[in-house]
Write an enzyme that holds these catalytic residues in place. Structure first.
Site, mmCIF file in Angstrom:
data_model
loop_
_atom_site.group_PDB
_atom_site.id
_atom_site.type_symbol
_atom_site.label_atom_id
_atom_site.label_comp_id
_atom_site.label_asym_id
_atom_site.label_seq_id
_atom_site.Cartn_x
_atom_site.Cartn_y
_atom_site.Cartn_z
ATOM 1 N N PRO A 2 0.851 -1.210 0.000
ATOM 2 C CA PRO A 2 0.000 0.000 0.000
ATOM 3 C C PRO A 2 0.881 1.252 0.000
ATOM 4 C CG PRO A 2 -0.597 -1.484 1.806
ATOM 5 C CD PRO A 2 0.672 -2.007 1.210
ATOM 6 N N GLU A 3 0.559 2.205 -0.866
ATOM 7 C CA GLU A 3 1.310 3.459 -0.938
ATOM 8 C C GLU A 3 0.420 4.583 -0.390
ATOM 9 O OE1 GLU A 3 3.142 3.935 -4.845
ATOM 10 O OE2 GLU A 3 3.067 1.776 -5.160
#
Ligand SMILES: [Zn+2]
Length: 271
Positions: A2-3
Site C-alpha cells: 500500500p502506498e
C-alpha cells in the site's frame, strides 16, 4: 505494498468508522506483529477511546484519549479491516482489536511484515515520524523537491521511492509519475533540468491525487477498511502494462529492473 493513496483511503475510512469507539480487547496469533509486546499494548490501550486517525507517509496513527498512539504499518500485504463482531474470520487475520459498538479492527496480512506498535506519547511519535521525508500533497514544495533530486546521482525512480527523502511514493505511483513527466526512470536524479523537475513535481501530485480519487490500487492485496477493492489499477498509465500500448504514442511499454523493482516505461515518450 500500500502506498500513500491506499493508506490515505484507509485513514479516511477509519476516521468515519471507528473514531469515538472504545477499545475493549486485543488478541493475536502472530505476537511478533504487536510491538513492543501484546501484554504491554493490552495494558495501555484497553479501555481507551479512539479520538482521531492520522497518516504520515505509509504509517497510520490511531490517537487514544489517554494520550497514547497506536501506529500501524501495513508493509507488503497488510489490510486493515473494520468488521462486525463475530463476522467470518478474514484471510490471513493476525491481530484483532475489539471495539465498542460490536466492531472489530482487524490486521490481516499474508506475509506478516506489517505491525501494530504502541507509541507512548507525541514526543515518541515525532521521533518515529522524523524518519520520513516530506509529504507530496502537504509539506513537499517545489523548492524542497528540487533540492532532494539535486542531492542524489541515483536513478530518479529510486529517489522518488526513498521514504527518507519523500513520503508515500512507492512503485506504482513512481512509474506512473515518471511517465506523465516523460522522464526515463533510469536518469540520474541530479541530471534533470528545471523544467523536468517541475513536470515531475506536478506529475507526482497528479498520480497520487488520482490514486486517492480511485480509492487506491487493488492489483494485488490492497483492500479498503470495509474490504472493498480500489480501482486505480484500471487507470494505470505504465505500471504492470509491459508489452501493452502506450496511451500517448501507441508504442510498446517496456519493463526493466531498477533497484530490484519492476519498472515500466515507454522508451519513445520517456527520455
Ligand atoms: Zn509512448
Amino acid at each position: 505494498m500500500p502506498e500513500l493513496p491506499e493508506v490515505e483511503t484507509i485513514k479516511r475510512d477509519l476516521s468515519a468508522l471507528i473514531v469515538g469507539k472504545k477499545i475493549l480487547e486485543i488478541t493475536t496469533d502472530s505476537p511478533k506483529q504487536v510491538k513492543p509486546s501484546l501484554s504491554v499494548v493490552e495494558k495501555s490501550i484497553v479501555g481507551a477511546a479512539i479520538i482521531k486517525i492520522e497518516r504520515r507517509a505509509k504509517l497510520l496513527q490511531i490517537f487514544l484519549a489517554n494520550g497514547q498512539i497506536l501506529a500501524i504499518h501495513l508493509k507488503l500485504t497488510g489490510r486493515l479491516l473494520v468488521r462486525k463482531k463475530g463476522a467470518p474470520r478474514d484471510d490471513w487475520q493476525r491481530v484483532v482489536i475489539s471495539l465498542s459498538g460490536n466492531k472489530e479492527l482487524r490486521l490481516a496480512d499474508l506475509r506478516k511484515f506489517g505491525w501494530v506498535r504502541l507509541v507512548k506519547d507525541k514526543k515518541e511519535l515525532r521521533k518515529l515520524l522524523s524518519e520520513f521525508g516530506p509529504e507530496p500533497l502537504d509539506d513537499l514544495d517545489l523548492k524542497k523537491f528540487k533540492a532532494i533530486l539535486a542531492s542524489s546521482g541515483r536513478p530518479v525512480k529510486i529517489v522518488l521511492m526513498d521514504q527518507k527523502k519523500i513520503s508515500g511514493v512507492g512503485n506504482i505511483y513512481a512509474n506512473d509519475a515518471l511517465f506523465l513527466a516523460k522522464i526515463d526512470p533510469r536518469r540520474p536524479a541530479n541530471k534533470l533540468d528545471d523544467e523536468e523537475v517541475k513536470a515531475l513535481y506536478r506529475a507526482v501530485q497528479k498520480v497520487l491525487q488520482a490514486g486517492i480519487k480511485y480509492r487506491g490500487a487493488s492489483d494485488q492485496y490492497y483492500l479498503d477498511a470495509l474490504g472493498r477493492k480500489g480501482s486505480y489499477q484500471d487507470h494505470f498509465l505504465t505500471y504492470g502494462r509491459e508489452g501493452e500500448k502506450c496511451f500517448d504514442c501507441g508504442g510498446k511499454i517496456e519493463r526493466v529492473k531498477i533497484g530490484g523493482r519492476g519498472t515500466f516505461y515507454c522508451p519513445q515518450c520517456q527520455k
